[in-house]
Design a protein around this motif. Structure first.
Motif, PDB file in Angstrom:
ATOM      1  N   HIS A   1       0.835  -1.208   0.000  1.00  0.00           N
ATOM      2  CA  HIS A   1       0.000   0.000   0.000  1.00  0.00           C
ATOM      3  C   HIS A   1       0.868   1.256   0.000  1.00  0.00           C
ATOM      4  N   LYS A   2       1.909   1.243   0.789  1.00  0.00           N
ATOM      5  CA  LYS A   2       2.814   2.394   0.850  1.00  0.00           C
ATOM      6  C   LYS A   2       3.469   2.621  -0.504  1.00  0.00           C
ATOM      7  N   LYS A   3       3.820   1.540  -1.172  1.00  0.00           N
ATOM      8  CA  LYS A   3       4.437   1.640  -2.503  1.00  0.00           C
ATOM      9  C   LYS A   3       3.465   2.261  -3.497  1.00  0.00           C
ATOM     10  N   ARG A   4       2.200   1.829  -3.439  1.00  0.00           N
ATOM     11  CA  ARG A   4       1.192   2.392  -4.352  1.00  0.00           C
ATOM     12  C   ARG A   4       0.877   3.842  -4.024  1.00  0.00           C
ATOM     13  N   SER A   5       1.028   4.213  -2.744  1.00  0.00           N
ATOM     14  CA  SER A   5       0.583   5.520  -2.281  1.00  0.00           C
ATOM     15  C   SER A   5       1.717   6.535  -2.150  1.00  0.00           C
ATOM     16  N   LEU A   6       2.872   6.231  -2.679  1.00  0.00           N
ATOM     17  CA  LEU A   6       3.983   7.181  -2.602  1.00  0.00           C
ATOM     18  C   LEU A   6       3.559   8.532  -3.183  1.00  0.00           C
ATOM     19  N   PRO A   7       3.837   9.622  -2.487  1.00  0.00           N
ATOM     20  CA  PRO A   7       3.426  10.942  -2.991  1.00  0.00           C
ATOM     21  C   PRO A   7       4.033  11.278  -4.346  1.00  0.00           C
ATOM     22  N   GLU A   8       5.163  10.652  -4.644  1.00  0.00           N
ATOM     23  CA  GLU A   8       5.802  10.925  -5.931  1.00  0.00           C
ATOM     24  C   GLU A   8       4.942  10.475  -7.110  1.00  0.00           C
ATOM     25  N   HIS A   9       4.096   9.446  -6.910  1.00  0.00           N
ATOM     26  CA  HIS A   9       3.216   8.996  -7.998  1.00  0.00           C
ATOM     27  C   HIS A   9       2.300  10.137  -8.452  1.00  0.00           C
ATOM     28  N   ALA A  10       1.632  10.768  -7.489  1.00  0.00           N
ATOM     29  CA  ALA A  10       0.721  11.875  -7.811  1.00  0.00           C
ATOM     30  C   ALA A  10       1.496  13.067  -8.354  1.00  0.00           C
ATOM     31  N   GLU A  11       2.666  13.304  -7.785  1.00  0.00           N
ATOM     32  CA  GLU A  11       3.498  14.420  -8.239  1.00  0.00           C
ATOM     33  C   GLU A  11       3.894  14.231  -9.700  1.00  0.00           C
TER      34      GLU A  11
ATOM     35  N   ALA B   1      11.670  22.351 -20.238  1.00  0.00           N
ATOM     36  CA  ALA B   1      12.893  21.813 -19.634  1.00  0.00           C
ATOM     37  C   ALA B   1      12.797  21.818 -18.108  1.00  0.00           C
ATOM     38  N   SER B   2      12.196  22.867 -17.557  1.00  0.00           N
ATOM     39  CA  SER B   2      12.063  22.970 -16.101  1.00  0.00           C
ATOM     40  C   SER B   2      11.150  21.876 -15.553  1.00  0.00           C
ATOM     41  N   VAL B   3      10.003  21.674 -16.209  1.00  0.00           N
ATOM     42  CA  VAL B   3       9.061  20.646 -15.753  1.00  0.00           C
ATOM     43  C   VAL B   3       9.663  19.260 -15.934  1.00  0.00           C
ATOM     44  N   GLN B   4      10.381  19.055 -17.032  1.00  0.00           N
ATOM     45  CA  GLN B   4      11.023  17.762 -17.255  1.00  0.00           C
ATOM     46  C   GLN B   4      12.044  17.471 -16.168  1.00  0.00           C
ATOM     47  N   ALA B   5      12.765  18.508 -15.741  1.00  0.00           N
ATOM     48  CA  ALA B   5      13.746  18.340 -14.662  1.00  0.00           C
ATOM     49  C   ALA B   5      13.053  17.948 -13.360  1.00  0.00           C
ATOM     50  N   LYS B   6      11.884  18.545 -13.111  1.00  0.00           N
ATOM     51  CA  LYS B   6      11.118  18.204 -11.907  1.00  0.00           C
ATOM     52  C   LYS B   6      10.627  16.754 -11.980  1.00  0.00           C
ATOM     53  N   ILE B   7      10.204  16.336 -13.173  1.00  0.00           N
ATOM     54  CA  ILE B   7       9.754  14.951 -13.343  1.00  0.00           C
ATOM     55  C   ILE B   7      10.916  13.993 -13.103  1.00  0.00           C
ATOM     56  N   ASP B   8      12.072  14.340 -13.640  1.00  0.00           N
ATOM     57  CA  ASP B   8      13.251  13.487 -13.451  1.00  0.00           C
ATOM     58  C   ASP B   8      13.616  13.385 -11.978  1.00  0.00           C
ATOM     59  N   ASP B   9      13.512  14.499 -11.273  1.00  0.00           N
ATOM     60  CA  ASP B   9      13.827  14.497  -9.843  1.00  0.00           C
ATOM     61  C   ASP B   9      12.830  13.642  -9.069  1.00  0.00           C
ATOM     62  N   ALA B  10      11.523  13.837  -9.356  1.00  0.00           N
ATOM     63  CA  ALA B  10      10.483  13.063  -8.670  1.00  0.00           C
ATOM     64  C   ALA B  10      10.594  11.584  -9.007  1.00  0.00           C
ATOM     65  N   THR B  11      10.943  11.283 -10.253  1.00  0.00           N
ATOM     66  CA  THR B  11      11.111   9.884 -10.665  1.00  0.00           C
ATOM     67  C   THR B  11      12.269   9.238  -9.917  1.00  0.00           C
ATOM     68  N   GLY B  12      13.351   9.990  -9.745  1.00  0.00           N
ATOM     69  CA  GLY B  12      14.487   9.466  -8.988  1.00  0.00           C
ATOM     70  C   GLY B  12      14.118   9.194  -7.545  1.00  0.00           C
ATOM     71  N   ARG B  13      13.369  10.125  -6.934  1.00  0.00           N
ATOM     72  CA  ARG B  13      12.944   9.933  -5.548  1.00  0.00           C
ATOM     73  C   ARG B  13      11.984   8.757  -5.428  1.00  0.00           C
TER      74      ARG B  13
ATOM     75  N   ASP C   1      11.785   6.122  -7.469  1.00  0.00           N
ATOM     76  CA  ASP C   1      12.509   4.870  -7.692  1.00  0.00           C
ATOM     77  C   ASP C   1      13.325   4.466  -6.469  1.00  0.00           C
ATOM     78  N   ALA C   2      13.902   5.467  -5.799  1.00  0.00           N
ATOM     79  CA  ALA C   2      14.675   5.174  -4.586  1.00  0.00           C
ATOM     80  C   ALA C   2      13.764   4.634  -3.487  1.00  0.00           C
ATOM     81  N   ALA C   3      12.593   5.262  -3.335  1.00  0.00           N
ATOM     82  CA  ALA C   3      11.639   4.815  -2.314  1.00  0.00           C
ATOM     83  C   ALA C   3      11.109   3.421  -2.642  1.00  0.00           C
TER      84      ALA C   3
END
Length: 247
Positions: free
Chosen positions: A26-36, A140-152, A154-156
């Protein structure tokens, strides 16, 4: 069904591990990064659509500018030719001279009108180019934010997957110590009852459905042999008796 009291107690350990696995999933499905990531991706799609529109407008303006400049050049060349004829003295007829002069004046006006069109198109093209530059930066700015959120994310996910793998191994060890028929019943009930197949009987209350047992049901459980596998009359889960059952 009968099972040693110790085996029944181990069901609670197994249930605890299964609950932990559910919580991790459940925690994996509910990671805030998914919605972000989802929200940012929607923004990126809209920005890219706007960027394509701006690039198309700039391209259209470029073609329109080229065409307008070609029209100006054609009029200018014709005016130059007419002026050369006029200056050469080759035209002697008064009427022809009048027509030639009139055409030169008309061409000058036409050239002025076309040059105004060129300036107007150039302004629109410059505005479109500025819009392209702005949107390119925003993309480019939004893509950078997506890359950052994706990294976070994936780490979680990696951390949660690692913990889940550890819990799953522990579950295998515990499950191996439980009789096959009891484990089969537990897994069947767990699937039917939202992930909880066995519950502790605590102070005369089933911890699976949180319902206090009726007196008659308590009496039946009290008189049952220790190795009898009893079930909650309300939720049908396996009831595990302990010293805290209140019997």
């Amino acid at each position: 069904m009968n099972a040693a009291p110790a085996d029944q107690i181990r069901l609670l350990d197994l249930q605890g591990l299964d609950v932990r696995l559910q919580q991790l999933a459940h925690k994996k499905r509910s990671l805030p990064e998914h919605a972000e990531i989802e929200a940012l991706t929607k923004d990126l799609t809209q920005l890219r659509d706007l960027l394509v529109a701006a690039q198309t407008e700039e391209s259209d303006c470029a073609r329109e500018q080229t065409k307008a400049e070609q029209d100006v050049d054609q009029v200018r060349q014709r005016a130059v030719r007419d002026q050369q004829r006029l200056d050469s003295g080759a035209v002697t007829s008064p009427k022809d001279l009048e027509n030639l002069q009139r055409e030169i004046v008309s061409l000058a006006k036409r050239q002025g009108d076309l040059e105004d069109i060129v300036l107007e198109v150039m302004e629109r093209r410059e505005s479109a180019q500025e819009r392209v530059g702005e949107l390119t930066g925003r993309v480019a700015s939004v893509q950078a934010k997506i890359d950052d959120a994706t990294g976070r994310r994936d780490a979680a996910v990696g951390q949660l997957d690692g913990e889940a793998a550890s819990v799953a191994k522990e579950r295998e060890v515990v499950a191996a110590t439980i009789p096959a028929d009891l484990l089969k019943l537990y897994d069947k009930l767990r699937e039917q009852q939202g992930g909880v197949g066995a519950a502790k009987l605590y102070q005369r209350t089933c911890q699976g459905c949180r319902q206090e047992l009726a007196i008659t049901e308590l009496s039946e459980i009290r008189s049952a042999a220790p190795d009898t596998v009893v079930r909650c009359e309300n939720c049908r889960r396996i009831l595990v008796r302990t010293a805290d059952s209140g019997l």
